[in-house]
Design an enzyme around this catalytic site. Structure first.
Site, short mmCIF file in Angstrom:
data_model
loop_
_atom_site.label_atom_id
_atom_site.label_comp_id
_atom_site.label_asym_id
_atom_site.label_seq_id
_atom_site.Cartn_x
_atom_site.Cartn_y
_atom_site.Cartn_z
N LYS A 249 -1.64 -9.36 2.87
CA LYS A 249 -0.96 -8.92 4.09
C LYS A 249 -1.84 -7.95 4.85
CE LYS A 249 2.72 -6.08 4.19
NZ LYS A 249 2.33 -5.04 5.18
N ASP B 235 -0.91 -6.12 -0.11
CA ASP B 235 -1.41 -5.45 1.08
C ASP B 235 -2.91 -5.24 0.99
OD1 ASP B 235 0.57 -4.97 2.99
OD2 ASP B 235 1.35 -3.22 1.94
N GLU C 265 8.36 -4.17 11.59
CA GLU C 265 8.91 -2.92 11.06
C GLU C 265 9.37 -1.98 12.16
OE1 GLU C 265 7.71 0.78 8.05
OE2 GLU C 265 6.39 -0.96 8.24
N GLU D 82 -2.13 -5.53 8.67
CA GLU D 82 -1.44 -4.95 9.82
C GLU D 82 -2.27 -5.15 11.09
OE1 GLU D 82 -0.47 -0.86 9.16
OE2 GLU D 82 0.49 -1.23 7.22
N ASP E 270 0.84 -1.20 0.00
CA ASP E 270 0.00 0.00 0.00
C ASP E 270 0.87 1.25 0.00
OD1 ASP E 270 0.88 -0.20 2.62
OD2 ASP E 270 -1.11 -0.23 3.52
N SER E 271 2.20 1.05 0.07
CA SER E 271 3.13 2.16 -0.13
C SER E 271 3.02 2.74 -1.53
CB SER E 271 4.57 1.70 0.13
OG SER E 271 4.86 0.49 -0.55
#
Length: 277
Positions: free
Chosen positions: A126, A96, A195, A128, A53-54
């Site tokens: 993925k 993501d 991270e 978070e 998602d970066s």
């Protein structure tokens, strides 16, 4: 990707990543967002391409990862999968799940994860979070969708934490992070990204879990490493955090190439007779 294609090409699977951890082989992960770069990464032998998602930052210019949507992630993921399939079909493609695509309910999370998997044949998603998403991870993995976790600094929670500083530097937060890592493994996650946490803690987590622990700004004791490809290729000269090793200076190379092109066009040197029909 079809099973016979995976077998012929040596396609990286969740099982392969687990074997790599058990054999002490480091796992190399880079982000990728488009067809051309995905082809290059796959041919170079990268183990996992993370459609991060970066992309919200490096492709769309947003200051956070929050604005990117499921549709936009699917767009990038489709291009990456096509790039891998057109090369050696070796790299695993993990996508993501963007902000608010899995937080509302388990049903909504499963629907979005299923859509991401179905619409471009990626290998995994993925997410978070720790205890707050454990039940959702279980629900998604029970449906047959592999899930990679993400702990420590979680960019989707930037407004909650208020900064991008190193996480889990104190005992209570470190203990909670360790518990969350174990909980993600128990919930069915096949790997977890950590991270910007202390390297000693990351190493402890890697040793305590049977699943691979992939670090970004988390030291050398992790089972593998991940970087944003734009950062490691030096595409943004204004952004160079401590944890990034820059392997090229493409910003300068591209600026120089464009400058020479401009000069040749304006002088009439391009195109030459050999470059004309």
């Amino acid at each position: 990707m079809k099973e016979n294609a995976e077998q012929k090409s040596g396609h990286v699977t969740t099982r392969r990543l687990l074997d790599m951890k058990q054999n002490g082989e480091k796992i190399a992960v880079l982000t990728g967002y488009d067809y051309t770069i995905a082809r290059i990464l796959d041919r170079a032998g990268i183990d996992v391409i993370l459609v991060g998602d970066s992309a919200s930052n490096v492709f769309s210019g947003h200051t956070t990862t929050l604005p990117i949507t499921v549709d936009e992630m699917i767009y990038h993921a489709r291009a990456v999968v096509k790039g891998v399939q057109s090369a050696t079909s070796r790299a695993m493609v993990v996508v993501d799940m963007p902000f608010m695509s899995y937080q509302l309910s388990e049903e909504e999370a499963l629907r979005n994860a299923g859509r991401i998997m179905k619409e471009h044949e990626c290998d995994a998603v993925k997410m978070e979070g720790g205890s707050s998403i454990a039940a959702t991870v279980r629900r998604i993995t029970d449906a047959g969708i592999p899930v990679m976790g993400h702990l420590g600094l979680m960019p989707q929670s930037i407004y909650k934490y208020g900064s991008y500083k190193v996480r889990a530097q104190e005992g209570a937060e470190a203990e909670e992070l360790m518990k969350d890592a174990r909980l993600l493994e128990e919930s069915g996650a096949f790997a977890v990204v950590v991270e910007k946490i202390p390297s000693a803690l990351a190493g402890e987590i890697a040793r305590s879990l049977t699943i691979p622990v992939i670090g970004i700004g988390a030291g050398v004791e992790c089972d593998g490493q991940v970087l944003v490809i734009n950062d490691m290729l030096g595409l943004n000269r204004e952004f160079h955090p401590r944890f990034v090793r820059q392997y090229a200076d493409l910003n300068t190379i591209i600026e120089d190439a464009v400058g020479r092109y401009l000069e040749d066009v304006r002088s009439g040197d391009f195109p030459s007779p050999e470059e004309s029909y």
